[in-house]
Scaffold this motif. Sequence first.
Motif, PDB file in Angstrom:
ATOM      1  N   LEU A  44      -4.011  -4.003  -7.188  1.00  0.00           N
ATOM      2  CA  LEU A  44      -4.926  -2.865  -6.960  1.00  0.00           C
ATOM      3  C   LEU A  44      -5.333  -2.806  -5.507  1.00  0.00           C
ATOM      4  CD1 LEU A  44      -7.156  -3.333 -10.123  1.00  0.00           C
ATOM      5  CD2 LEU A  44      -5.467  -1.531  -9.719  1.00  0.00           C
ATOM      6  N   ARG A  45      -5.737  -1.622  -5.013  1.00  0.00           N
ATOM      7  CA  ARG A  45      -5.690  -0.438  -5.818  1.00  0.00           C
ATOM      8  C   ARG A  45      -4.402   0.348  -5.617  1.00  0.00           C
ATOM      9  NH1 ARG A  45     -11.558   1.493  -3.854  1.00  0.00           N
ATOM     10  NH2 ARG A  45     -11.229  -0.190  -2.377  1.00  0.00           N
ATOM     11  N   ALA A  69      -6.336  -7.639  -4.490  1.00  0.00           N
ATOM     12  CA  ALA A  69      -6.404  -8.417  -3.259  1.00  0.00           C
ATOM     13  C   ALA A  69      -6.660  -7.435  -2.142  1.00  0.00           C
ATOM     14  CB  ALA A  69      -5.079  -9.130  -3.027  1.00  0.00           C
ATOM     15  N   SER A  70      -7.320  -7.867  -1.118  1.00  0.00           N
ATOM     16  CA  SER A  70      -7.574  -6.944  -0.026  1.00  0.00           C
ATOM     17  C   SER A  70      -7.278  -7.580   1.313  1.00  0.00           C
ATOM     18  CB  SER A  70      -9.039  -6.506  -0.071  1.00  0.00           C
ATOM     19  OG  SER A  70      -9.231  -5.516   0.916  1.00  0.00           O
ATOM     20  N   SER A  71      -6.537  -6.841   2.127  1.00  0.00           N
ATOM     21  CA  SER A  71      -6.259  -7.344   3.473  1.00  0.00           C
ATOM     22  C   SER A  71      -6.685  -6.336   4.535  1.00  0.00           C
ATOM     23  CB  SER A  71      -4.765  -7.651   3.633  1.00  0.00           C
ATOM     24  OG  SER A  71      -4.013  -6.472   3.582  1.00  0.00           O
ATOM     25  N   TYR A  72      -7.012  -5.144   4.121  1.00  0.00           N
ATOM     26  CA  TYR A  72      -7.491  -4.112   5.051  1.00  0.00           C
ATOM     27  C   TYR A  72      -8.955  -3.854   4.710  1.00  0.00           C
ATOM     28  CZ  TYR A  72      -2.716  -2.214   5.792  1.00  0.00           C
ATOM     29  OH  TYR A  72      -1.403  -2.003   6.091  1.00  0.00           O
ATOM     30  N   SER A  78      -4.072  -4.159   9.755  1.00  0.00           N
ATOM     31  CA  SER A  78      -4.055  -5.199   8.745  1.00  0.00           C
ATOM     32  C   SER A  78      -4.635  -6.487   9.325  1.00  0.00           C
ATOM     33  CB  SER A  78      -2.602  -5.422   8.357  1.00  0.00           C
ATOM     34  OG  SER A  78      -2.494  -6.300   7.323  1.00  0.00           O
ATOM     35  N   GLU A 101       3.771  -4.111  -5.961  1.00  0.00           N
ATOM     36  CA  GLU A 101       3.036  -3.750  -4.735  1.00  0.00           C
ATOM     37  C   GLU A 101       3.368  -2.312  -4.365  1.00  0.00           C
ATOM     38  OE1 GLU A 101       0.858  -4.171  -2.647  1.00  0.00           O
ATOM     39  OE2 GLU A 101       0.941  -5.990  -1.471  1.00  0.00           O
ATOM     40  N   ASP A 102       2.457  -1.622  -3.738  1.00  0.00           N
ATOM     41  CA  ASP A 102       2.782  -0.293  -3.228  1.00  0.00           C
ATOM     42  C   ASP A 102       3.523  -0.417  -1.902  1.00  0.00           C
ATOM     43  OD1 ASP A 102       0.413  -1.343  -2.253  1.00  0.00           O
ATOM     44  OD2 ASP A 102      -0.419   0.602  -1.728  1.00  0.00           O
ATOM     45  N   ILE A 103       3.042  -1.288  -1.031  1.00  0.00           N
ATOM     46  CA  ILE A 103       3.675  -1.404   0.291  1.00  0.00           C
ATOM     47  C   ILE A 103       3.569  -2.836   0.817  1.00  0.00           C
ATOM     48  CG2 ILE A 103       1.551  -0.556   1.444  1.00  0.00           C
ATOM     49  CD1 ILE A 103       3.450   0.768   3.541  1.00  0.00           C
ATOM     50  N   ASP A 105       3.554  -4.685   4.236  1.00  0.00           N
ATOM     51  CA  ASP A 105       3.362  -4.382   5.652  1.00  0.00           C
ATOM     52  C   ASP A 105       3.536  -5.709   6.420  1.00  0.00           C
ATOM     53  OD1 ASP A 105       2.255  -3.609   8.112  1.00  0.00           O
ATOM     54  OD2 ASP A 105       0.863  -2.224   7.207  1.00  0.00           O
ATOM     55  N   THR A 106       2.440  -6.388   6.740  1.00  0.00           N
ATOM     56  CA  THR A 106       2.584  -7.697   7.397  1.00  0.00           C
ATOM     57  C   THR A 106       3.159  -8.736   6.422  1.00  0.00           C
ATOM     58  OG1 THR A 106       0.384  -8.460   6.752  1.00  0.00           O
ATOM     59  CG2 THR A 106       0.557  -7.255   8.836  1.00  0.00           C
ATOM     60  N   GLY A 107       2.941  -8.497   5.127  1.00  0.00           N
ATOM     61  CA  GLY A 107       3.422  -9.431   4.104  1.00  0.00           C
ATOM     62  C   GLY A 107       2.386 -10.463   3.693  1.00  0.00           C
ATOM     63  N   HIS A 108       1.225 -10.450   4.329  1.00  0.00           N
ATOM     64  CA  HIS A 108       0.212 -11.468   3.992  1.00  0.00           C
ATOM     65  C   HIS A 108      -0.259 -11.353   2.542  1.00  0.00           C
ATOM     66  CE1 HIS A 108      -0.123 -13.225   7.943  1.00  0.00           C
ATOM     67  NE2 HIS A 108      -0.235 -12.020   8.479  1.00  0.00           N
ATOM     68  N   THR A 109      -0.448 -10.116   2.084  1.00  0.00           N
ATOM     69  CA  THR A 109      -0.937  -9.935   0.713  1.00  0.00           C
ATOM     70  C   THR A 109       0.068 -10.489  -0.291  1.00  0.00           C
ATOM     71  OG1 THR A 109      -2.076  -7.919   1.408  1.00  0.00           O
ATOM     72  CG2 THR A 109      -1.779  -8.239  -0.962  1.00  0.00           C
ATOM     73  N   ASP A 161      -3.930   4.991   0.358  1.00  0.00           N
ATOM     74  CA  ASP A 161      -5.062   5.758   0.902  1.00  0.00           C
ATOM     75  C   ASP A 161      -5.152   5.751   2.416  1.00  0.00           C
ATOM     76  OD1 ASP A 161      -5.841   2.920   1.002  1.00  0.00           O
ATOM     77  OD2 ASP A 161      -7.785   3.696   1.639  1.00  0.00           O
TER      78      ASP A 161
HETATM   79  C1  PRP Z   1      -2.713  -2.556   1.226  1.00  0.00           C
HETATM   80  C2  PRP Z   1      -1.503  -2.275   0.380  1.00  0.00           C
HETATM   81  C3  PRP Z   1      -0.902  -3.623   0.164  1.00  0.00           C
HETATM   82  C4  PRP Z   1      -1.300  -4.398   1.405  1.00  0.00           C
HETATM   83  C5  PRP Z   1      -0.125  -4.531   2.320  1.00  0.00           C
HETATM   84  O1  PRP Z   1      -3.753  -2.888   0.376  1.00  0.00           O
HETATM   85  O2  PRP Z   1      -1.884  -1.657  -0.827  1.00  0.00           O
HETATM   86  O3  PRP Z   1      -1.428  -4.254  -0.973  1.00  0.00           O
HETATM   87  O4  PRP Z   1      -2.340  -3.654   2.044  1.00  0.00           O
HETATM   88  O5  PRP Z   1      -0.488  -5.111   3.525  1.00  0.00           O
HETATM   89  P1  PRP Z   1       0.051  -6.489   4.098  1.00  0.00           P
HETATM   90  O6  PRP Z   1       1.518  -6.596   3.749  1.00  0.00           O
HETATM   91  O7  PRP Z   1      -0.169  -6.335   5.581  1.00  0.00           O
HETATM   92  O8  PRP Z   1      -0.746  -7.584   3.508  1.00  0.00           O
HETATM   93  P2  PRP Z   1      -5.287  -2.751   0.757  1.00  0.00           P
HETATM   94  O9  PRP Z   1      -5.814  -4.113   1.064  1.00  0.00           O
HETATM   95  O10 PRP Z   1      -5.437  -1.655   1.763  1.00  0.00           O
HETATM   96  O11 PRP Z   1      -5.985  -2.329  -0.555  1.00  0.00           O
HETATM   97  P3  PRP Z   1      -5.740  -1.081  -1.523  1.00  0.00           P
HETATM   98  O12 PRP Z   1      -4.431  -1.339  -2.219  1.00  0.00           O
HETATM   99  O13 PRP Z   1      -6.913  -1.148  -2.431  1.00  0.00           O
HETATM  100  O14 PRP Z   1      -5.713   0.189  -0.711  1.00  0.00           O
END
Ligand code: PRP
Length: 180
Positions: A44-45, A69-72, A78, A101-103, A105-109, A161
């Motif tokens: 989520l989300r 999990a939240s990274s932003y 990020s 996962e939706d995306i 990005d850095t891969g940390h999540t 979002d």
């Molecule tokens: C975003 C996205 C991924 C993550 C990717 O989540 O949904 O889960 O960041 O980033 P990373 O690869 O750099 O870790 P976000 O924390 O924004 O929360 P959200 O899904 O609730 O929008």
Amino acid sequence: MSERPYVIDEMISAKAIAARIEELCNAIHEEFRDTDKLIVVGLLRGSFVFIADLVRELDLPVEVDFLEASSYGDSMESSREVRILKDLRGQIEGRDVLVVEDIVDTGHTLKHVTRLLKSRKPGRMRTIALLDKPSRRETDVAADWIGFSIPDEFVVGYGIDYAQRNRNLPYIGKVRFPDA
Ligand code: PRP
């Protein structure tokens, strides 16, 4: 938050997403065809739209669970810190798991979450992400299945979002600031 004017250009259409999900589900089906019940874990989300379309296309018995999990924050950048805001409801020990996962990005999540879930000793665990931004990677993580590999654009829609808005767009759009 004060809002700088922006426009959204369509980048990946709803039709293209649906077609790709069909292909991905064929591959997932091949991998998990012998599983009695697959646990599909949505992060989520952002993954809520993708997971909804994915499980409805999957012709397999599934259980759905979520982890947040939240990274932003509400920013576009990020951070390296990944916090677990909401854990799974169910147990995954010995069970086959698909992390959605939706995306990436850095891969940390994804790295943090897969490490956490592996410590719970699941059976087979695979990962899928609708979007991948390989040029942004800061970790050695890679999803097993990717919907679309994209350049480093600021994307929204289909669950993703910008300051908590635009998650409900049925397509993936690119945010553009006309005053830039
Ligand atoms: C975003 C996205 C991924 C993550 C990717 O989540 O949904 O889960 O960041 O980033 P990373 O690869 O750099 O870790 P976000 O924390 O924004 O929360 P959200 O899904 O609730 O929008």
